[in-house]
Design an enzyme around this catalytic site. Structure first.
Site, PDB file in Angstrom:
ATOM      1  N   HIS A   1      -3.311  11.863  45.375  1.00 49.14           N
ATOM      2  CA  HIS A   1      -4.330  11.263  44.516  1.00 49.14           C
ATOM      3  C   HIS A   1      -5.585  12.121  44.542  1.00 49.14           C
ATOM      4  O   HIS A   1      -5.965  12.612  45.611  1.00 49.14           O
ATOM      5  CB  HIS A   1      -4.669   9.835  44.986  1.00 49.14           C
ATOM      6  CG  HIS A   1      -5.393   9.050  43.952  1.00 49.14           C
ATOM      7  ND1 HIS A   1      -6.760   9.108  43.814  1.00 49.14           N
ATOM      8  CD2 HIS A   1      -4.950   8.222  42.981  1.00 49.14           C
ATOM      9  CE1 HIS A   1      -7.116   8.331  42.805  1.00 49.14           C
ATOM     10  NE2 HIS A   1      -6.041   7.782  42.275  1.00 49.14           N
TER      11      HIS A   1
ATOM     12  N   GLU B   1       1.332   4.433  41.782  1.00 45.84           N
ATOM     13  CA  GLU B   1       2.462   4.505  40.859  1.00 45.84           C
ATOM     14  C   GLU B   1       3.807   4.280  41.551  1.00 45.84           C
ATOM     15  O   GLU B   1       4.744   3.794  40.939  1.00 45.84           O
ATOM     16  CB  GLU B   1       2.488   5.869  40.154  1.00 45.84           C
ATOM     17  CG  GLU B   1       1.192   6.277  39.496  1.00 45.84           C
ATOM     18  CD  GLU B   1       0.911   5.543  38.216  1.00 45.84           C
ATOM     19  OE1 GLU B   1       1.458   4.445  38.031  1.00 45.84           O
ATOM     20  OE2 GLU B   1       0.140   6.059  37.404  1.00 45.84           O
TER      21      GLU B   1
HETATM   22  C1  LIG Z   1      -2.221  13.022  41.497  1.00 45.90           C
HETATM   23  C2  LIG Z   1      -2.396  14.527  41.692  1.00 45.90           C
HETATM   24  C3  LIG Z   1      -2.507  15.189  40.289  1.00 45.90           C
HETATM   25  C4  LIG Z   1      -3.654  14.774  42.515  1.00 45.90           C
HETATM   26  O1  LIG Z   1      -3.772  16.086  42.790  1.00 45.90           O
HETATM   27  P1  LIG Z   1      -4.987  16.683  43.694  1.00 45.90           P
HETATM   28  O2  LIG Z   1      -5.399  15.728  44.729  1.00 45.90           O
HETATM   29  O3  LIG Z   1      -6.007  17.191  42.755  1.00 45.90           O
HETATM   30  O4  LIG Z   1      -4.275  17.808  44.508  1.00 45.90           O
HETATM   31  P2  LIG Z   1      -3.969  19.275  44.031  1.00 45.90           P
HETATM   32  O5  LIG Z   1      -3.344  19.298  42.680  1.00 45.90           O
HETATM   33  O6  LIG Z   1      -5.226  20.083  44.245  1.00 45.90           O
HETATM   34  O7  LIG Z   1      -2.880  19.713  45.123  1.00 45.90           O
HETATM   35  C5  LIG Z   1      -3.213  20.066  46.454  1.00 45.90           C
HETATM   36  C6  LIG Z   1      -1.928  20.517  47.166  1.00 45.90           C
HETATM   37  O8  LIG Z   1      -1.123  19.371  47.450  1.00 45.90           O
HETATM   38  C7  LIG Z   1       0.142  19.509  46.813  1.00 45.90           C
HETATM   39  N1  LIG Z   1       0.500  18.222  46.252  1.00 45.90           N
HETATM   40  C8  LIG Z   1      -0.347  17.254  45.764  1.00 45.90           C
HETATM   41  N2  LIG Z   1       0.372  16.218  45.337  1.00 45.90           N
HETATM   42  C9  LIG Z   1       1.674  16.509  45.557  1.00 45.90           C
HETATM   43  C10 LIG Z   1       2.870  15.826  45.313  1.00 45.90           C
HETATM   44  N3  LIG Z   1       2.885  14.629  44.751  1.00 45.90           N
HETATM   45  N4  LIG Z   1       4.022  16.437  45.643  1.00 45.90           N
HETATM   46  C11 LIG Z   1       4.035  17.667  46.212  1.00 45.90           C
HETATM   47  N5  LIG Z   1       2.927  18.368  46.464  1.00 45.90           N
HETATM   48  C12 LIG Z   1       1.766  17.800  46.147  1.00 45.90           C
HETATM   49  C13 LIG Z   1      -0.064  20.555  45.725  1.00 45.90           C
HETATM   50  O9  LIG Z   1       1.134  21.202  45.425  1.00 45.90           O
HETATM   51  C14 LIG Z   1      -1.070  21.462  46.355  1.00 45.90           C
HETATM   52  O10 LIG Z   1      -0.382  22.292  47.272  1.00 45.90           O
HETATM   53  P3  LIG Z   1      -0.756  23.856  47.420  1.00 45.90           P
HETATM   54  O11 LIG Z   1      -2.193  23.881  47.827  1.00 45.90           O
HETATM   55  O12 LIG Z   1       0.211  24.326  48.454  1.00 45.90           O
HETATM   56  O13 LIG Z   1      -0.527  24.443  46.053  1.00 45.90           O
HETATM   57  C15 LIG Z   1      -1.166  15.095  42.444  1.00 45.90           C
HETATM   58  O14 LIG Z   1      -1.126  14.557  43.740  1.00 45.90           O
HETATM   59  C16 LIG Z   1       0.133  14.859  41.713  1.00 45.90           C
HETATM   60  O15 LIG Z   1       0.484  15.627  40.800  1.00 45.90           O
HETATM   61  N6  LIG Z   1       0.907  13.791  42.082  1.00 45.90           N
HETATM   62  C17 LIG Z   1       2.137  13.469  41.445  1.00 45.90           C
HETATM   63  C18 LIG Z   1       1.917  12.726  40.139  1.00 45.90           C
HETATM   64  C19 LIG Z   1       1.475  11.285  40.323  1.00 45.90           C
HETATM   65  O16 LIG Z   1       1.973  10.573  41.179  1.00 45.90           O
HETATM   66  N7  LIG Z   1       0.508  10.868  39.472  1.00 45.90           N
HETATM   67  C20 LIG Z   1      -0.055   9.536  39.524  1.00 45.90           C
HETATM   68  C21 LIG Z   1      -1.443   9.574  40.107  1.00 45.90           C
HETATM   69  S1  LIG Z   1      -2.120   7.960  40.328  1.00 45.90           S
END
Ligand SMILES: CC(C)(COP(=O)(O)OP(=O)(O)OC[C@H]1O[C@@H](n2cnc3c(N)ncnc32)[C@H](O)[C@@H]1OP(=O)(O)O)[C@@H](O)C(=O)NCCC(=O)NCCS
Length: 392
Positions: free
Chosen positions: A271, A324
Site C-alpha cells: 500500500h 483488496e
Molecule cells: C499498492 C502498490 C501500488 C503500492 O506501491 P508502493 O508502496 O508505492 O511501493 P512501490 O511500487 O514503490 O514498491 C516498492 C517495492 O516493493 C515491491 N512491492 C510492492 N508491492 C508489491 C506486491 N504487491 N508484490 C510484490 N512486490 C511488491 C516492489 O516491487 C518494489 O520492489 P523493488 O524496490 O525491489 O523494485 C503496490 O504495493 C502494488 O502494486 N500492489 C499490488 C496491487 C494492489 O493490491 N492494489 C490495491 C491497492 S489498495
C-alpha cells in the site's frame, strides 16, 4: 528575455506523494499507525457497529444522526433509489455495449441521470441542491449496478425495496430474494469501511472537477473514470484470481516466488500509505473468519505464506495485506459475483466523493497547480516556416 531560469525549483514528488493539497474535515489516513477516521471517529469502529446510512449521514451532514435523524435520513435515501425513466430506457443499450461489471457502464448511466435531472453547476446550485444531487447519485448507484448486472445476463431488473437498508436492498436487487442477515452485515461492514480514504486519485479528481464550478454529476463521472484504473479500483477480483491460480496451500510459496521473480506484483498486498497492517484488511479478515469455510481458511493460509515470502524477497519494504485481498474473499463468501466487486466498491466510495464535492463547493477556489517545465530552454527562434505551404 532570458533563455534559462536562474531559479531551479525543487523536483515534484512523483505522484504528488506526501504533498498536502487541501484542507479537509471529512477524514484522514494515518499510514504509519494503521489508522483512518471518518470525521473524528475511528472508521473501523463505525463499520463494525453502525449502518452504512449512519456513516453516510456523518460524512455528508457532518455528524452521526440522532434517532429521529437516522429514521428520516434512511427514508430520504431509500426514496432516491428508484431509477428515473430516462435511465431505465438507456440501461439495456449500455448493458449491451459494455463489458460485464465495467465502471464505464455505471459512469454512462450516472451521466444520463445527471442530464435527465438537470443537475446545476456547483457554482450556481444551493448547498441543499448539491447535497440532494449527491444523495441521488449515491442512492441510485446500487440500483444501476444490480440492473446492469441482471440485464447483462438477459434478466429483468428488480425494483428496489424502500423497507430494506441500503446494503440489504442492494443484495436483494441482484436476486429478488432477501439475503441472509449475516451476509448483509458482512457486505455492509465492507462497504462502510471503504466509503472514504483520504486524497486517493478518484477523490482528488472529484474535487478538481468541482473546483471549476461544474455539477456534481460531472465530478462523480470523472471520479469513476479515475477509479476504473487497475491501480486504483481493480484489485479485489484480481486478488481472488490469484487464489484460484495458486489452488492449494502447498503451491503458494513457489507460486509467489515465481511471480516476484517475473517482476509481478502480488495483488492484495502492499500500500502506498500503510506501512503496517491496513486496518480494513484486519476488519475484513475477521469478518471472513466469522463466515468461515474452505475459502476463508485457504485465504488465511495463502496470506501468511505470501507475507513471509515477500518479507524474504523484498526485505525492508514492509509489504502487508491491503484491503483488496479480503474484500474479494468477503464478497465471494457473501455470494456477490466477481464482476460486481469493483462496481460495489464504487457504490461505497461514491458517498465519500459526494461529501468531498460538498466540502469543495462550500469554500471553493479553482484547483490550478503549476508544473515544473523540464523541456529545452525557451524561447528558441521559430524555424523559417511559412503559412503559405506552396511557398516552400
Ligand atoms: C499498492 C502498490 C501500488 C503500492 O506501491 P508502493 O508502496 O508505492 O511501493 P512501490 O511500487 O514503490 O514498491 C516498492 C517495492 O516493493 C515491491 N512491492 C510492492 N508491492 C508489491 C506486491 N504487491 N508484490 C510484490 N512486490 C511488491 C516492489 O516491487 C518494489 O520492489 P523493488 O524496490 O525491489 O523494485 C503496490 O504495493 C502494488 O502494486 N500492489 C499490488 C496491487 C494492489 O493490491 N492494489 C490495491 C491497492 S489498495
Amino acid at each position: 528575455m532570458p533563455a534559462t531560469s536562474t531559479i531551479d525549483p525543487p523536483p515534484v514528488p512523483r505522484g504528488l506523494k506526501g504533498v498536502q493539497v487541501a484542507d479537509t474535515a471529512i477524514g484522514d489516513v494515518r499510514g504509519l499507525e494503521g489508522f483512518y477516521h471518518y470525521r473524528q471517529y475511528n472508521a473501523v469502529e463505525i463499520a463494525e457497529r453502525l449502518t452504512f446510512e449512519d456513516a453516510w449521514h456523518l460524512l455528508v451532514d457532518g455528524d452521526l444522526p440522532t434517532a429521529p435523524q437516522r429514521e428520516r435520513f434512511a427514508a430520504e435515501v431509500a426514496e432516491l433509489r428508484i431509477l428515473p425513466d430516462a435511465v431505465r430506457r438507456v440501461l439495456p443499450v449500455i448493458a449491451g455495449a459494455a463489458a460485464p461489471g465495467s465502471l464505464a457502464a455505471l459512469r454512462s448511466a450516472l451521466s444520463v441521470l445527471a442530464v435527465a435531472e438537470q443537475f446545476r453547476p456547483s457554482l450556481d446550485a444551493t448547498p441543499a441542491e448539491l447535497r440532494r444531487d449527491g444523495l441521488r447519485m449515491s442512492a441510485v448507484t446500487p440500483t444501476v449496478n444490480a440492473a446492469l448486472y441482471r440485464l447483462g445476463r438477459g434478466e429483468e431488473p428488480i425494483e428496489p425495496r424502500p423497507d430494506l437498508g441500503h446494503c440489504a436492498n442492494y443484495l436483494y436487487m441482484l436476486t429478488g430474494e432477501e439475503a441472509d442477515p449475516a451476509r448483509v452485515r458482512a457486505i455492509e461492514a465492507y462497504m462502510t469501511s471503504t466509503i472514504e480514504h483520504g486524497f486517493n486519485a478518484s477523490t482528488f479528481t472529484a474535487r478538481v472537477v468541482t473546483s471549476t464550478g461544474a455539477d456534481a454529476g460531472s465530478a462523480v463521472v470523472a471520479a469513476l473514470g479515475s477509479l476504473s484504473g487497475p491501480l486504483h479500483g481493480g484489485a479485489p477480483s484480481r486478488a481472488l484470481d490469484t487464489l484460484d491460480a495458486i489452488g492449494t496451500p502447498d503451491r503458494a510459496a513457489g507460486w509467489i516466488r515465481d511471480a516476484v521473480a517475473n517482476g509481478q506484483r502480488i495483488m492484495g498486498f502492499g500500500h502506498p500509505v500503510y506501512k503496517t497492517d491496513d486496518p480494513r484488511s484486519v476488519l475484513l479478515r475477521q469478518i471472513a473468519r466469522q463466515i468461515g469455510g474452505p475459502l476463508a481458511e485457504f485465504a488465511e493460509q495463502v496470506e501468511q505464506i505470501t507475507l513471509d515470502t515477500l518479507a524474504e524477497l523484498k526485505p525492508g519494504q514492509r509489504i502487508r495485506t491491503n484491503v483488496e485481498f479480503y474484500a474479494g474473499v468477503v464478497m465471494e463468501l457473501c455470494g456477490l459475483p466477481r464482476e460486481l466487486f469493483t462496481p460495489t466498491f464504487a457504490a461505497s466510495r461514491v458517498v465519500g466523493w459526494c461529501a468531498h464535492i460538498l466540502e469543495q463547493a462550500a469554500d471553493d477556489r479553482i484547483i490550478r497547480p503549476s508544473a515544473r517545465y523540464v523541456g529545452p530552454a525557451a524561447p528558441v527562434p521559430l524555424p523559417a516556416y511559412s503559412l503559405d505551404s506552396s511557398a516552400a
